[in-house]
Design a protein around this motif. Structure first.
Motif, PDB file in Angstrom:
ATOM      1  N   LYS A  22       0.659  -1.194   0.050  1.00 52.83           N
ATOM      2  CA  LYS A  22       0.005  -0.031   0.159  1.00 52.83           C
ATOM      3  C   LYS A  22       0.843   1.196   0.083  1.00 52.83           C
ATOM      4  O   LYS A  22       0.299   2.423  -0.502  1.00 52.83           O
ATOM      5  CB  LYS A  22      -0.935   0.077   0.998  1.00 52.83           C
ATOM      6  CG  LYS A  22      -0.412   0.085   2.454  1.00 52.83           C
ATOM      7  CD  LYS A  22      -1.402   0.079   3.428  1.00 52.83           C
ATOM      8  CE  LYS A  22      -0.952  -0.245   4.839  1.00 52.83           C
ATOM      9  NZ  LYS A  22      -1.854  -0.166   5.939  1.00 52.83           N
ATOM     10  N   GLY A  26       0.626   2.177  -6.882  1.00 53.01           N
ATOM     11  CA  GLY A  26      -0.091   3.055  -8.101  1.00 53.01           C
ATOM     12  C   GLY A  26      -1.100   2.435  -8.885  1.00 53.01           C
ATOM     13  O   GLY A  26      -0.913   1.718  -9.737  1.00 53.01           O
ATOM     14  N   LEU A  27      -2.263   2.442  -8.274  1.00 51.20           N
ATOM     15  CA  LEU A  27      -3.427   1.670  -8.990  1.00 51.20           C
ATOM     16  C   LEU A  27      -3.893   2.505 -10.325  1.00 51.20           C
ATOM     17  O   LEU A  27      -4.256   3.513  -9.987  1.00 51.20           O
ATOM     18  CB  LEU A  27      -4.416   1.406  -7.871  1.00 51.20           C
ATOM     19  CG  LEU A  27      -5.563   0.468  -8.294  1.00 51.20           C
ATOM     20  CD1 LEU A  27      -5.250  -0.997  -8.611  1.00 51.20           C
ATOM     21  CD2 LEU A  27      -6.672   0.637  -7.273  1.00 51.20           C
ATOM     22  N   ARG A  95      -0.699   9.299 -12.989  1.00 49.69           N
ATOM     23  CA  ARG A  95      -1.021   9.611 -11.380  1.00 49.69           C
ATOM     24  C   ARG A  95      -0.388   8.481 -10.613  1.00 49.69           C
ATOM     25  O   ARG A  95       0.424   8.577  -9.744  1.00 49.69           O
ATOM     26  CB  ARG A  95      -2.613   9.630 -11.099  1.00 49.69           C
ATOM     27  CG  ARG A  95      -3.092   9.668  -9.754  1.00 49.69           C
ATOM     28  CD  ARG A  95      -4.498   9.830  -9.562  1.00 49.69           C
ATOM     29  NE  ARG A  95      -4.698   8.262  -9.805  1.00 49.69           N
ATOM     30  CZ  ARG A  95      -6.198   8.128  -9.912  1.00 49.69           C
ATOM     31  NH1 ARG A  95      -7.051   9.091  -9.285  1.00 49.69           N
ATOM     32  NH2 ARG A  95      -6.620   6.705 -10.219  1.00 49.69           N
ATOM     33  N   ALA A  96      -0.395   7.156 -11.075  1.00 49.39           N
ATOM     34  CA  ALA A  96       0.113   5.990 -10.450  1.00 49.39           C
ATOM     35  C   ALA A  96       1.790   6.021 -10.379  1.00 49.39           C
ATOM     36  O   ALA A  96       2.240   5.885  -9.194  1.00 49.39           O
ATOM     37  CB  ALA A  96      -0.229   4.925 -11.319  1.00 49.39           C
TER      38      ALA A  96
END
Lengths: 156, 266
Positions: A22, A26-27, A95-96
């Protein structure tokens, strides 16, 4: 690339990896959409602002450079609802990779871009930003295996 | 009969549990409010945006309402006082009613209608769209990033706009009292200063801050109760706004009790 025979199995594995990694996760997933009241630029910059303690201009400069890397400067001011599927995917990838030492996890990419026939575009995008993440995992269903033919992506 | 009593008991328990949950959430937010680490650059940016949306965008409407309501209230109060032969109490009524009761109430009502409902809908939409999940995945604390700036902006807005409302009403009172009641500027200012109590102003500001806290916190809480269904958004806004109205009434009543108790004690 991790392929699963059922949704239940895939979700379980995905949850496990999300829990284990976690801090550098970067999902890229439809279950973690772009924030709708922020522009693409702000969505990407937010990660560095929040975790890196950067000011708005500093974080947005980095986000802008990353958008330029994918030749997507023109979507910087746009919001999630007006993006094309491929633009949305790229924004989510950018973004990830803003996460420090990122482990990019792409959850069912063909759900994000249903019109894609194969992973050519995904590979192209990941190659353009391969200096920005440590590893990448793609989670998908076994019945999509054919679409993944032609070698796998950096680190996966 | 037994079923009816059971039903009443169940509803009572539900109401008590909901109130306790809301208070627990309020304490959680309050604790976070005084944690300096919560205010990073992203949170500060949201706070500035929220202050703009809540306090600045509303200004044209707010100023118009303040002038119109101020003129009407001062006209009515003045006429009644003259009719009853109590015009000497004009200053006391202005300070005691307009500044400490009327200004906060109208301000809270306007902000609750405009920003409270917007915040409620915004949070509910984010919940339905799974955007709260995005924050969770990227380890962005929703209390710090989403709730705290909105609540702080609510508090600041109510305190500042309520003070502005009082100033505008008193200033328009100066004009209207001279036009309607032939009151000189000197008499008007003297009447106001003679009636002004520092403690009343402090109570008003505290009341505004508490109201500002709750009229944003309650909509947030109800926004969070939205489910995955789009239809849950209007339901959450409806419940949120009804509860905001109840909270405003409760705070008004409690503040009146507190003020009257303090007056008796002094």
């Amino acid at each position: 690339m991790r392929l699963y025979s059922s949704e239940e199995l895939l979700n379980r594995e995905l949850c496990d990896i999300m829990a284990q990694e976690k801090h550098r996760l970067g999902l890229v997933s439809l279950d973690a959409p772009l924030i709708s009241n922020l522009s693409v630029l702000s969505n990407i910059a937010l990660i560095k602002q929040y975790h890196g303690g950067l000011t708005v201009p500093e974080a947005e400069d980095i986000a802008e450079m990353r958008l330029k890397k994918l030749h997507l400067e023109d979507i910087a001011a746009k919001r999630n609802s007006v993006l094309l599927e491929v633009q949305r995917f790229c924004a989510m990838i950018l973004r990830a990779v803003m996460v420090e030492d990122a482990m990019v996890v792409i959850d069912r990419p063909f759900k994000i871009m249903p019109d894609l026939d194969d992973t050519h575009f995904i590979r192209e995008v990941l190659t353009s930003v391969d200096d920005l993440f440590r590893e990448c995992h793609i989670f998908d269903y076994l019945w999509n295996e054919e679409r993944y033919t032609g070698g796998m992506i950096h680190g996966a | 009969m037994t079923t009816a009593i059971e039903q009443i008991g169940r509803s009572g328990l539900h109401a008590v549990r909901a109130s306790l949950d809301t208070l627990a959430f309020a304490f959680k937010i309050l604790a976070r409010m005084f944690d300096v680490r919560a205010y990073n650059s992203a949170v500060r940016m949201v706070l500035i945006n929220q202050i703009y949306f809540t306090s600045v965008q509303i200004l044209p409407l707010f100023l118009a309402v303040a002038v119109i309501f101020g003129a009407i209230v001062i006209g009515i109060i003045g006429q009644y006082l003259i009719h009853l032969g109590l015009f000497d109490y004009f200053g006391q009524l202005l300070m005691g009613f307009v500044v400490t009761e009327f200004a906060p109430f109208i301000t809270v009502l306007l902000i609750a209608l405009r920003s409270g409902s917007a915040v409620n809908a915004e949070i509910a939409v984010m919940k339905v769209n799974k955007e709260l999940n995005t924050l969770h995945v990227f380890r962005i604390d929703e209390i710090n990033y989403l709730f705290l700036p909105r609540i702080l902006s609510g508090i600041l807005s109510i305190v500042l706009l309520s003070s502005l409302f009082s100033i505008i009403v008193l200033a328009s009172g100066l004009i209207f009292s001279s036009l309607l009641f032939d009151m000189s500027m000197n008499d008007y200012v003297t009447a106001l200063l003679a009636s002004a109590k520092f403690s009343d102003l402090i109570v008003m500001l505290i009341k505004c801050a508490i109201m500002g806290f709750f009229i944003v916190m309650i909509p947030i809480r109800y926004g969070m109760r939205a489910t995955d269904e789009l239809t849950s958004i209007p339901v959450s806004v409806l419940h949120g706004m009804v509860n905001v109205f109840i909270a405003i009434m409760i705070i008004e009543v409690v503040s009146l009790i507190v003020v009257s108790s303090i007056s008796k004690f002094i």
